[in-house]
Scaffold this active site. Structure first.
Site, mmCIF file in Angstrom:
data_model
loop_
_atom_site.group_PDB
_atom_site.id
_atom_site.type_symbol
_atom_site.label_atom_id
_atom_site.label_comp_id
_atom_site.label_asym_id
_atom_site.label_seq_id
_atom_site.Cartn_x
_atom_site.Cartn_y
_atom_site.Cartn_z
ATOM 1 N N MET B 1 0.850 -1.199 0.000
ATOM 2 C CA MET B 1 0.000 0.000 0.000
ATOM 3 C C MET B 1 0.884 1.247 0.000
ATOM 4 O O MET B 1 2.077 1.167 -0.253
ATOM 5 C CB MET B 1 -0.930 -0.077 1.202
ATOM 6 C CG MET B 1 -1.929 -1.231 1.015
ATOM 7 S SD MET B 1 -3.572 -0.900 1.622
ATOM 8 C CE MET B 1 -3.405 -1.398 3.322
ATOM 9 N N CYS B 2 0.316 2.349 0.328
ATOM 10 C CA CYS B 2 1.014 3.621 0.169
ATOM 11 C C CYS B 2 1.099 4.325 1.516
ATOM 12 O O CYS B 2 0.667 3.797 2.527
ATOM 13 C CB CYS B 2 0.257 4.504 -0.815
ATOM 14 S SG CYS B 2 -0.186 3.644 -2.331
ATOM 15 N N GLN B 3 1.672 5.529 1.516
ATOM 16 C CA GLN B 3 1.621 6.354 2.723
ATOM 17 C C GLN B 3 1.236 7.781 2.364
ATOM 18 O O GLN B 3 1.529 8.254 1.255
ATOM 19 C CB GLN B 3 2.959 6.318 3.468
ATOM 20 C CG GLN B 3 3.198 4.965 4.144
ATOM 21 C CD GLN B 3 4.063 5.053 5.395
ATOM 22 O OE1 GLN B 3 4.262 6.113 5.972
ATOM 23 N NE2 GLN B 3 4.548 3.899 5.827
ATOM 24 N N ASN B 108 -4.472 6.027 0.460
ATOM 25 C CA ASN B 108 -3.719 4.863 0.950
ATOM 26 C C ASN B 108 -4.740 3.775 1.231
ATOM 27 O O ASN B 108 -5.678 3.995 2.012
ATOM 28 C CB ASN B 108 -2.945 5.250 2.227
ATOM 29 C CG ASN B 108 -2.781 4.095 3.202
ATOM 30 O OD1 ASN B 108 -3.332 4.124 4.298
ATOM 31 N ND2 ASN B 108 -2.041 3.088 2.806
#
Lengths: 265, 265
Positions: B1-3, B108
């Site tokens: 995933m992302c931040q 996210n």
């Protein structure tokens, strides 16, 4: 007024050389110091850098020169404010999404009496005549073609009529791209040069810099550079005719062959 | 995933310190190396920088650190691709215009089964679940409120319901701003800290860097920083509750006073 720089090519290329000369006009060799911007398409993606400071002293412009981005479609602009104060939201190029593609637009000119009805699909964020014209162009294309982009040849024809309509309100030189093709409209002043084999050595008119394109290009490279005024002193820049809207794809003016044939008959 | 990283404040401030730590997670202290981006609002104007390369090695990220832009609303993102390949058009934040303002969005999470009907007003350019969700959010707001932006409190309420609806399809942590306010939604993981007088000395968790905010801020400065995971080791980061959508304006969480009052009664 402002100045325009565009590039359209068949393979991703760097605009650094042309941009170097163009930037000089943003506060050094010319007076366009009220902001600048540049948009690079990479396939469907688009990097847009804008600034309300002069390009000649901008750290971002330095970065663009030092870290050349390769792109098939570039639109750049240096601003001399006429309508709208010096502000980020008034800096060109402007961008919007239409038909699931990013569209980028930059304008040189002045549309003194242009106050179109904008119905809400595309509204200006800033206060320029230019962004109003861009919103009106996209609104009109969407109204005419619905939710799917037509063939670019059909777009070309529709944009020619729209450009003529808007140009009745003043000076309307513009560059417009969706990353696939680049449209260039001349109301008063616009030039282009197509670089292809055999390549020449070119010398910038705004600063002491030359480039031998033989050393940097491949035999099959085809690159068209469009600018308000010619950027080099020893290339065959072609002046657009007033009222002309050209469409470039893969570095080549589209429809030029047909027109030449018609003129020969 | 992302931040995610966001900032909302009452006077234009630099995000360089927080961004320095955040960037380390884009390929050094964490695995989010599939692109990054940052959007800075300056009044109605918006600078958006995106890249499909890791933030830790990006010349553009270096420029952002060295030439701090001052802004009241910032949204940044580092990407670990789930849906959509590594490409410029899939890099967050995304931007669109609605009601004559630029809207910026970063996500996210992962919306595995989210395939909303998009009617053409806002269509994705890339292939991410995130951009689809952003388009759906804006389409829904426009459908509900027409051509004029309602009060931000009304928007807050509408967005809470929309976020709940979309979050049924997966993980939906997001930041959203129009340059006036910043909305932050937590589905699983989001934190914030509000820096105001008396200011403390903070130490980044991702690299050896400290900052004494007493030396850099004025007595009346109020700055909220929002991040997926706390960026500093010695500040009181507050965890969002799952399902919570907060709205920040001038560095302050809006409606917090009323909620505290209600809890006290």
């Amino acid at each position: 007024m402002c100045q325009l720089l565009g590039m359209n090519c068949n393979k991703p290329a760097s605009i650094s050389f042309s941009f170097e000369g163009f930037c000089c006009r943003g506060g050094q060799t010319d007076e366009h110091s009220d902001g600048w911007g540049i948009a690079f398409f990479e396939e469907k993606g688009c990097r847009l850098i804008i600034d309300d400071k002069p390009s000649i002293t901008s750290p971002l412009a330095e970065l663009v020169k030092r870290n050349p981005v390769k792109s098939c479609n570039v639109i750049a602009h240096i601003r001399k404010a006429t309508q709208g104060p010096v502000a980020l939201e008034n800096s060109h190029p402007f961008r919007r999404e239409l038909w699931g593609r990013t569209w980028v637009f930059a304008h040189n000119g002045h549309l003194k009496t242009f106050a179109p009805d904008l119905f809400g699909a595309f509204l200006p964020v800033g206060a320029t005549d230019s962004e109003r014209a861009f919103c009106y162009l996209l609104q009109s294309l969407k109204a005419r073609f619905g939710d799917t982009q037509p063939a670019v040849e059909v777009l070309h024809e529709a944009l020619q009529a729209l450009a003529e309509e808007i140009a009745t309100h003043g000076v309307f030189n513009f560059l417009l791209s969706n990353g696939e093709v680049q449209f260039a409209h001349c109301s008063t002043l616009l030039h282009y040069v197509t670089r292809q084999y055999p390549f020449a050595k070119a010398h910038l008119v705004d600063c002491e810099l030359s480039m031998d394109f033989n050393e940097h290009n491949h035999l099959d490279d085809c690159i068209t550079v469009i600018a308000t005024k010619p950027l080099t002193s020893n290339e065959n820049w072609v002046a657009f005719a007033p009222g002309e809207l050209k469409m470039f794809r893969n570095g080549v003016e589209q429809g030029a062959g047909e027109r030449q044939l018609a003129m020969a008959c």
